[in-house]
Design a protein around this motif. Sequence first.
Motif, PDB file in Angstrom:
ATOM      1  N   TRP A   1       0.784  -1.668  -0.508  1.00  0.00           N
ATOM      2  CA  TRP A   1      -0.070  -0.255  -0.078  1.00  0.00           C
ATOM      3  C   TRP A   1       1.599   0.990  -0.129  1.00  0.00           C
ATOM      4  CZ3 TRP A   1      -0.153  -2.893   5.125  1.00  0.00           C
ATOM      5  CH2 TRP A   1       0.188  -2.503   5.537  1.00  0.00           C
ATOM      6  N   ILE A   2       0.291   2.462   0.169  1.00  0.00           N
ATOM      7  CA  ILE A   2       0.845   3.633  -0.064  1.00  0.00           C
ATOM      8  C   ILE A   2      -0.451   4.718   0.629  1.00  0.00           C
ATOM      9  CG2 ILE A   2       1.677   6.097  -2.059  1.00  0.00           C
ATOM     10  CD1 ILE A   2       1.596   3.601  -3.979  1.00  0.00           C
ATOM     11  N   THR A   3       0.445   5.495   1.658  1.00  0.00           N
ATOM     12  CA  THR A   3       0.030   6.082   2.715  1.00  0.00           C
ATOM     13  C   THR A   3      -0.189   7.173   2.237  1.00  0.00           C
ATOM     14  OG1 THR A   3       0.070   4.851   4.421  1.00  0.00           O
ATOM     15  CG2 THR A   3      -0.472   6.733   5.407  1.00  0.00           C
ATOM     16  N   LEU A   4      -1.449   7.954   2.139  1.00  0.00           N
ATOM     17  CA  LEU A   4      -1.374   9.137   2.630  1.00  0.00           C
ATOM     18  C   LEU A   4      -2.024  10.141   3.786  1.00  0.00           C
ATOM     19  CD1 LEU A   4      -2.579   9.871  -1.551  1.00  0.00           C
ATOM     20  CD2 LEU A   4      -0.760  10.142  -0.802  1.00  0.00           C
ATOM     21  N   ARG A   5      -2.138  10.913   4.661  1.00  0.00           N
ATOM     22  CA  ARG A   5      -2.149  11.396   5.861  1.00  0.00           C
ATOM     23  C   ARG A   5      -2.970  13.025   4.544  1.00  0.00           C
ATOM     24  NH1 ARG A   5      -0.134   8.413  10.008  1.00  0.00           N
ATOM     25  NH2 ARG A   5       2.150   7.817   9.257  1.00  0.00           N
ATOM     26  N   VAL A   6      -4.455  12.629   5.383  1.00  0.00           N
ATOM     27  CA  VAL A   6      -5.140  13.678   5.066  1.00  0.00           C
ATOM     28  C   VAL A   6      -5.758  14.059   6.307  1.00  0.00           C
ATOM     29  CG1 VAL A   6      -5.468  12.015   2.755  1.00  0.00           C
ATOM     30  CG2 VAL A   6      -7.656  11.737   4.392  1.00  0.00           C
ATOM     31  N   ARG A   7      -5.778  15.273   5.628  1.00  0.00           N
ATOM     32  CA  ARG A   7      -7.130  16.418   6.703  1.00  0.00           C
ATOM     33  C   ARG A   7      -8.368  16.373   6.838  1.00  0.00           C
ATOM     34  NH1 ARG A   7      -4.919  21.330   3.784  1.00  0.00           N
ATOM     35  NH2 ARG A   7      -6.402  20.440   2.615  1.00  0.00           N
ATOM     36  N   ASP A   8      -9.564  15.796   5.486  1.00  0.00           N
ATOM     37  CA  ASP A   8     -10.807  15.021   5.900  1.00  0.00           C
ATOM     38  C   ASP A   8     -10.679  13.714   5.409  1.00  0.00           C
ATOM     39  OD1 ASP A   8     -13.966  15.270   5.694  1.00  0.00           O
ATOM     40  OD2 ASP A   8     -13.682  17.266   5.721  1.00  0.00           O
ATOM     41  N   LEU A   9     -11.184  12.370   5.595  1.00  0.00           N
ATOM     42  CA  LEU A   9     -11.014  11.660   5.467  1.00  0.00           C
ATOM     43  C   LEU A   9     -12.401  11.478   5.021  1.00  0.00           C
ATOM     44  CD1 LEU A   9      -9.884   9.006   5.017  1.00  0.00           C
ATOM     45  CD2 LEU A   9     -11.063   8.445   7.335  1.00  0.00           C
ATOM     46  N   GLU A  10     -13.946  12.427   5.211  1.00  0.00           N
ATOM     47  CA  GLU A  10     -14.910  12.048   4.436  1.00  0.00           C
ATOM     48  C   GLU A  10     -14.839  13.207   2.772  1.00  0.00           C
ATOM     49  OE1 GLU A  10     -17.219  10.496   4.803  1.00  0.00           O
ATOM     50  OE2 GLU A  10     -16.323   9.947   6.890  1.00  0.00           O
ATOM     51  N   ALA A  11     -14.017  14.076   2.582  1.00  0.00           N
ATOM     52  CA  ALA A  11     -13.417  14.723   1.191  1.00  0.00           C
ATOM     53  C   ALA A  11     -12.651  13.905   0.506  1.00  0.00           C
ATOM     54  CB  ALA A  11     -12.801  15.408   1.799  1.00  0.00           C
ATOM     55  N   SER A  12     -11.690  12.875   1.086  1.00  0.00           N
ATOM     56  CA  SER A  12     -10.693  12.120   0.591  1.00  0.00           C
ATOM     57  C   SER A  12     -11.456  11.295  -0.199  1.00  0.00           C
ATOM     58  CB  SER A  12      -9.328  11.344   1.109  1.00  0.00           C
ATOM     59  OG  SER A  12      -8.841  12.734   1.671  1.00  0.00           O
ATOM     60  N   LEU A  13     -12.120  10.282   0.848  1.00  0.00           N
ATOM     61  CA  LEU A  13     -12.981   9.183   0.703  1.00  0.00           C
ATOM     62  C   LEU A  13     -14.124   9.146  -1.107  1.00  0.00           C
ATOM     63  CD1 LEU A  13     -14.417   7.384   4.183  1.00  0.00           C
ATOM     64  CD2 LEU A  13     -12.737   6.835   1.740  1.00  0.00           C
ATOM     65  N   ASN A  14     -14.427  10.924  -0.980  1.00  0.00           N
ATOM     66  CA  ASN A  14     -15.917  11.633  -2.001  1.00  0.00           C
ATOM     67  C   ASN A  14     -14.693  11.218  -3.472  1.00  0.00           C
ATOM     68  OD1 ASN A  14     -18.074  12.335  -2.802  1.00  0.00           O
ATOM     69  ND2 ASN A  14     -16.631  14.161  -3.133  1.00  0.00           N
ATOM     70  N   PHE A  15     -13.739  11.162  -2.985  1.00  0.00           N
ATOM     71  CA  PHE A  15     -12.445  11.953  -4.252  1.00  0.00           C
ATOM     72  C   PHE A  15     -12.363  10.645  -4.623  1.00  0.00           C
ATOM     73  CE2 PHE A  15      -8.352  12.641  -6.224  1.00  0.00           C
ATOM     74  CZ  PHE A  15      -9.207  13.568  -7.345  1.00  0.00           C
ATOM     75  N   TYR A  16     -11.219   9.614  -3.803  1.00  0.00           N
ATOM     76  CA  TYR A  16     -10.665   8.703  -4.031  1.00  0.00           C
ATOM     77  C   TYR A  16     -11.581   7.395  -4.469  1.00  0.00           C
ATOM     78  CZ  TYR A  16      -6.249  10.232  -3.582  1.00  0.00           C
ATOM     79  OH  TYR A  16      -5.252  10.863  -3.440  1.00  0.00           O
TER      80      TYR A  16
END
Length: 123
Positions: free
Chosen positions: A7-22
Amino acid sequence: MNLSLNWITLRVRDLEASLNFYHGILKLPLQRRFESRGKQIAMLGREEQPKLELIQGNDPALKPECGVSVGFEVESLNDAMEYLQSLGIPVARGPIAPNPRLRFFYVLDPDGFEVQLAEHSKE
């Protein structure tokens, strides 16, 4: 030693926004979502492929300016560009064609990480 990418890890500020994108926009399958040591984590990707791990937090290990990008293969670069632009996601760079068999462009995720979408021709 025989290594394979897990896996590759990205530390994100807002998991919901990142889940919406990815997951919502790029359609990466959500494999699992869980909490570990007080942090919300999501693993995305197809079963047989390495995963993208998103960890919500305010202590990013990588900042978007670090030069890391995440790349995905698409069947049609033109269709991918059209789809993302129809959702209001602008192309950050590209399209770029470094050789006759490869074309790609970049968009930015909600945290500003570059996401490369690439099309390899079969010829």
